[in-house]
Design an enzyme around this catalytic site. Sequence first.
Site, PDB file in Angstrom:
ATOM      1  N   CYS B 260       0.843  -1.189   0.000  1.00  0.00           N
ATOM      2  CA  CYS B 260       0.000   0.000   0.000  1.00  0.00           C
ATOM      3  C   CYS B 260       0.875   1.234   0.000  1.00  0.00           C
ATOM      4  O   CYS B 260       2.052   1.201   0.349  1.00  0.00           O
ATOM      5  CB  CYS B 260      -0.939   0.019   1.201  1.00  0.00           C
ATOM      6  N   CYS B 313      -4.357  20.367 -27.014  1.00  0.00           N
ATOM      7  CA  CYS B 313      -4.919  19.514 -25.951  1.00  0.00           C
ATOM      8  C   CYS B 313      -5.945  18.544 -26.544  1.00  0.00           C
ATOM      9  O   CYS B 313      -6.733  18.917 -27.421  1.00  0.00           O
ATOM     10  CB  CYS B 313      -5.578  20.378 -24.880  1.00  0.00           C
TER      11      CYS B 313
END
Lengths: 423, 423
Positions: B260, B313
């Site tokens: 984790c 973009c």
Amino acid sequence: MEEEQLQALLRDLDALKQRPDDPASIDRMRERVVAMMNPAAGAGSRSKIKDMSAEVVDSNPYSRLMALQRMGVVENYERIRDYSVAIVGIGGVGSVAAEMLTRCGIGRLLLYDYDTVELANMNRLFFRPEQVGMTKTDAAVQTLSGINPDVVLESYSLNITTVKGFETFLASLKARSSHERSTGVDLVLSCVDNYEARMVVNQACNELGQTWMESGVSEDAVSGHIQLLVPGETACFACAPPLVVASGVDERTLKREGVCAASLPTTMGVVAGLLVQNALKYLLNFGQVSPYLGYNSLKDYFPTMEMRPNPQCLNPACVQRQKEYMDSKPARDAAAKAKMEAEASAASECPVHLDNEWNISVVDDEDAATSSIRSTADVLPEGLVRELPAADLYPEPPAAASSSAIDDDLEELQRQLDALNSS
Amino acid sequence: MEEEQLQALLRDLDALKQRPDDPASIDRMRERVVAMMNPAAGAGSRSKIKDMSAEVVDSNPYSRLMALQRMGVVENYERIRDYSVAIVGIGGVGSVAAEMLTRCGIGRLLLYDYDTVELANMNRLFFRPEQVGMTKTDAAVQTLSGINPDVVLESYSLNITTVKGFETFLASLKARSSHERSTGVDLVLSCVDNYEARMVVNQACNELGQTWMESGVSEDAVSGHIQLLVPGETACFACAPPLVVASGVDERTLKREGVCAASLPTTMGVVAGLLVQNALKYLLNFGQVSPYLGYNSLKDYFPTMEMRPNPQCLNPACVQRQKEYMDSKPARDAAAKAKMEAEASAASECPVHLDNEWNISVVDDEDAATSSIRSTADVLPEGLVRELPAADLYPEPPAAASSSAIDDDLEELQRQLDALNSS
């Protein structure tokens, strides 16, 4: 969870109303109420944990902290349980610092304040409206013990600037605690809001040779700072005093009637975060501990500086610690040298770079081919794709001579030169 | 306060045991339990406050915030009640950001998360062990409504990355709220922990032309950042995407079994503080709003930068907003010019410097005497003394000729010159 206990209580009450002659149900309700009065020990809160585990399960409150070890940030996170930290001033900065250390699983926390919680404190983190009227230390212990029952909490509701308060303060810093692994404290965090209290913390830490960290937030709430103070080694708080201070009166009375300082949970939260981060770096030995870090929130500017001690400091304990620090220089130098040599001999037995972030490998000249290096870096783990076409994949130069061809030319040239020399 | 209610409950139970035939006491207990189940409305918490007051009394939760006006930091603090802020992701950063805005008295908060509280979250601020199992949004509303009942809280327990979740998310951002002074939201704060969710927030904000702020903390818990995104004006989150992203799989499955990410309450508290501080500066119009601010905790280094939008973009809504921003440039320039001219004409009617931090005054040449200037600065308010002897009080130069003597000499010289010229 408390919700569930209250629901159960409601059911019991309703049942009792149907059958009023059931004294056993009254005892059961009594037990529920007592359990709710002691939330840290009751249902819903967690029980104490003997050893910190790195196991990744939802029920492990330390998994995300122990991950710092696996990530290589901290060598031994669990050492945090051996440390004791004293926090002086449980206000907007101190209370948040206490909560951060509690959630990080610090071994022991000593909390000092003489004030009570007011509604006017609610614009900063931590205290809740239902705690109004409690002493800040009691309210803090109530909240913190519920959050992490593994932390040993000691609450001192006293004014360190009184003679009696100072004596208790000094004695508590020196005392060997009931916490088995701790003697005295490892660090003092000053989170007070006035000059007089800072000078008292400074006096205590100079007398004890105790490392401490200072913090402060400006009256207009938009800037703050943290500072590391190591008696004898860095400037103490009296080495470079402010040019103007209150004299003979309580600083608070200098403030005009009906006027109060501004404060913001943001500035105080940032200062508490920077302070405890510096404390963690100091205690757990990672990163660089900052000697001074300022925070100007209007411009998001973070000045740093270092301050050497003042040989003419008016605090006699500071001058004494400076002398001891100078006297111990030869021993410190020898220790540093021995450590460097030990590390150097250890380093000669293992690779220089254990990690290899950029996938750099030594390639035998014979097999050298740039394309093979690139292809290794190109392989992504399963499930990952490039978001953009690889812009750095230039087309091969059309007339690229192979490196071996160049080598051949050089060898041929050398042969011709040798032939000329020998002729 | 709850302690008192529980004590009263105990007394009632004990009384009932003595006299089991008292159904009225059962009703009384029932009322107590219901009151405890709704702590925000119960005793101990505060009632709603109609107008923010600057009055300096312990019972005023807004006194330290309204002081920002008196200190000249914020022009009109109470405007904060007109604003609505949406927080996406109520984890280690989002929950603290929500608490800060709640304590600052924000008008309306919209909270989005689909996760539940786990013990593994306890190493960050805000959630408490007794909230384990609750949805993060419900737990947040429970805590925040107790802290400040003046804030309108809306809780959305949903996953914005699903089709249905995204629709609800978009509709809730657009909706005119029940809060009388607000339409839609004024700012979106993204506090999510993965790329997919950030791209969804980006998509929603580009579609709506909604200004938002992004935040993030690194997997090793020791660095983070905040970023301001104004559709069409700054780079959007898709303008400069990371080079490698997950594809076709849940990002979480890429993580190795039993592994984790690390997290720290310090780093997340600092990032939340910097984020909300930037939000306050943006909403209340003070200081400089940071376009990007990084936080490297190991070195206490805070990088800044600005990113223009990418005309190529891949997000069509971003390209559309860029076009609109370019098209509106003449109108913006004209407005800026008009504002500058209005300010210039206003400035000509009042002094250039309203504050005078250094006590600088214009002195008439006739009366000029350096000693008089110094003596003004030397006067301290009652109760203040200098901590150090004033080091800048140099002794008067022993052979100092008075300025009038010099003037006399010059006048004498002028007379002699005049005499020479006239002769």
